[in-house]
Design a protein around this motif. Structure first.
Motif, PDB file in Angstrom:
ATOM      1  N   ASN A  43      -6.904   0.260  -3.716  1.00 10.62           N
ATOM      2  CA  ASN A  43      -5.548  -0.257  -3.655  1.00 10.62           C
ATOM      3  C   ASN A  43      -5.373  -1.177  -2.448  1.00 10.62           C
ATOM      4  O   ASN A  43      -4.733  -2.229  -2.539  1.00 10.62           O
ATOM      5  N   GLY A  89      -2.326   8.325 -10.231  1.00  9.08           N
ATOM      6  CA  GLY A  89      -2.032   9.701  -9.849  1.00  9.08           C
ATOM      7  C   GLY A  89      -1.991  10.637 -11.036  1.00  9.08           C
ATOM      8  O   GLY A  89      -2.495  11.756 -10.981  1.00  9.08           O
ATOM      9  N   TRP A 102      -7.697  10.668  -4.284  1.00 12.33           N
ATOM     10  CA  TRP A 102      -6.881   9.887  -3.352  1.00 12.33           C
ATOM     11  C   TRP A 102      -7.696   8.908  -2.502  1.00 12.33           C
ATOM     12  O   TRP A 102      -7.303   7.741  -2.395  1.00 12.33           O
ATOM     13  N   GLY A 136      -0.115   2.725  -9.308  1.00  9.91           N
ATOM     14  CA  GLY A 136      -0.242   3.972  -8.568  1.00  9.91           C
ATOM     15  C   GLY A 136       0.187   5.182  -9.375  1.00  9.91           C
ATOM     16  O   GLY A 136      -0.441   6.243  -9.306  1.00  9.91           O
ATOM     17  N   VAL A 169      -6.779   4.875  -2.631  1.00 12.91           N
ATOM     18  CA  VAL A 169      -6.220   4.147  -1.494  1.00 12.91           C
ATOM     19  C   VAL A 169      -7.171   3.050  -1.023  1.00 12.91           C
ATOM     20  O   VAL A 169      -6.729   1.990  -0.564  1.00 12.91           O
ATOM     21  N   TYR A 179       1.534   6.828  -6.586  1.00 13.17           N
ATOM     22  CA  TYR A 179       0.405   7.727  -6.842  1.00 13.17           C
ATOM     23  C   TYR A 179       0.843   9.187  -6.766  1.00 13.17           C
ATOM     24  O   TYR A 179       0.514   9.992  -7.641  1.00 13.17           O
ATOM     25  N   TRP A 180       1.574   9.533  -5.728  1.00 11.95           N
ATOM     26  CA  TRP A 180       1.992  10.923  -5.569  1.00 11.95           C
ATOM     27  C   TRP A 180       3.069  11.336  -6.570  1.00 11.95           C
ATOM     28  O   TRP A 180       3.172  12.508  -6.941  1.00 11.95           O
ATOM     29  N   ASP A 200       2.600   1.722  -3.553  1.00 15.66           N
ATOM     30  CA  ASP A 200       1.662   2.243  -4.547  1.00 15.66           C
ATOM     31  C   ASP A 200       1.278   3.686  -4.245  1.00 15.66           C
ATOM     32  O   ASP A 200       1.025   4.480  -5.157  1.00 15.66           O
ATOM     33  N   SER A 201       1.198   4.022  -2.970  1.00 15.83           N
ATOM     34  CA  SER A 201       0.868   5.398  -2.593  1.00 15.83           C
ATOM     35  C   SER A 201       1.979   6.359  -3.014  1.00 15.83           C
ATOM     36  O   SER A 201       1.713   7.474  -3.471  1.00 15.83           O
ATOM     37  N   VAL A 238       0.836  -1.206   0.000  1.00 15.32           N
ATOM     38  CA  VAL A 238       0.000   0.000   0.000  1.00 15.32           C
ATOM     39  C   VAL A 238       0.872   1.258   0.000  1.00 15.32           C
ATOM     40  O   VAL A 238       0.590   2.227  -0.708  1.00 15.32           O
ATOM     41  N   THR A 239       1.939   1.228   0.783  1.00 11.28           N
ATOM     42  CA  THR A 239       2.835   2.389   0.841  1.00 11.28           C
ATOM     43  C   THR A 239       3.538   2.618  -0.486  1.00 11.28           C
ATOM     44  O   THR A 239       3.641   3.754  -0.972  1.00 11.28           O
TER      45      THR A 239
END
Length: 213
Positions: free
Chosen positions: A139, A126, A132, A122, A136, A68-69, A64-65, A61-62
């Protein structure tokens, strides 16, 4: 065991976390294989299977986050500038963007199981401006299913890791095809029901009011 996957053997949870994390924002690391190997170690008492699942989920998760950013702040131009290093061409990005625009949440959840899509999931979400909270949420759903499947499989048959990896490569597209068929069926049914118009009990009162007028 060699290359990146040796990190799991030498560093345990930390090696697992690093491989799954960096795979999430475009680096072609063997995150899936790392989960299987770590789960196999858990099956032999070297690691804890629940900790393996928790670490892999958090890292997925982290990662992909972060992707995303990167896509959200860097935009399409930055992605195309450096995308060649992770095999992301302009044509490939355009295809992913079109699908993400139409069926973004579904892609976010399903892409976790597809090599190539998993690494860029991700970043593309983004870049296309997916909200978001929606990203999330889906995801996390995809990560939970993906980590759960490979953690369980690796733990139960850890002595046959090479066979599992070979089977994963052969059958992953059958799983994707099944998911696509399910989505298409749902879309067709949704369209058919929508074209039929309101149900009889809803249409009746409307006609009655029209006749009264």
């Amino acid at each position: 065991m060699g290359g990146f996957t040796a990190l799991v053997g030498h560093y345990g949870y930390l090696g697992l976390a690093v491989l799954v994390l960096i795979e999430g924002f475009g680096v072609p690391a063997p995150g899936e294989t790392a989960i299987i190997i770590a789960s196999g170690f858990a099956g032999h008492g070297r690691l804890n299977v629940f900790a393996v699942g928790a670490v892999a989920f958090a890292a997925a998760v982290t990662g992909d986050s972060i992707g995303y950013w990167i896509g959200r702040t860097g935009g399409r131009r930055l992605i195309l500038r450096y995308g060649r290093y992770v095999r992301l061409t302009e044509e490939r990005l355009a295809r992913m963007e079109r699908f993400m625009t139409r069926r973004g949440p579904i892609m976010v959840a399903v892409a976790r199981f597809v090599e190539g899509l998993r690494q860029l999931n991700g970043v593309v979400a983004g870049a296309t401006g997916m909200p978001w909270p929606r990203f999330v949420t889906f995801n996390a759903i995809g990560a939970a299913l993906w980590v759960g499947a490979w953690t369980t499989g690796g733990y139960l048959v850890g002595d046959h890791i090479p066979a599992i990896e070979a089977a994963a490569g052969r059958y992953q597209w059958y799983a994707v095809a099944g998911a696509v068929v399910a989505v298409v069926v749902w879309l067709v049914l949704h369209r058919v029901l929508h074209r039929r118009g309101p149900a009889p009990d809803e249409a009746g009162p409307r006609r009655s009011r029209a006749q009264a007028e």
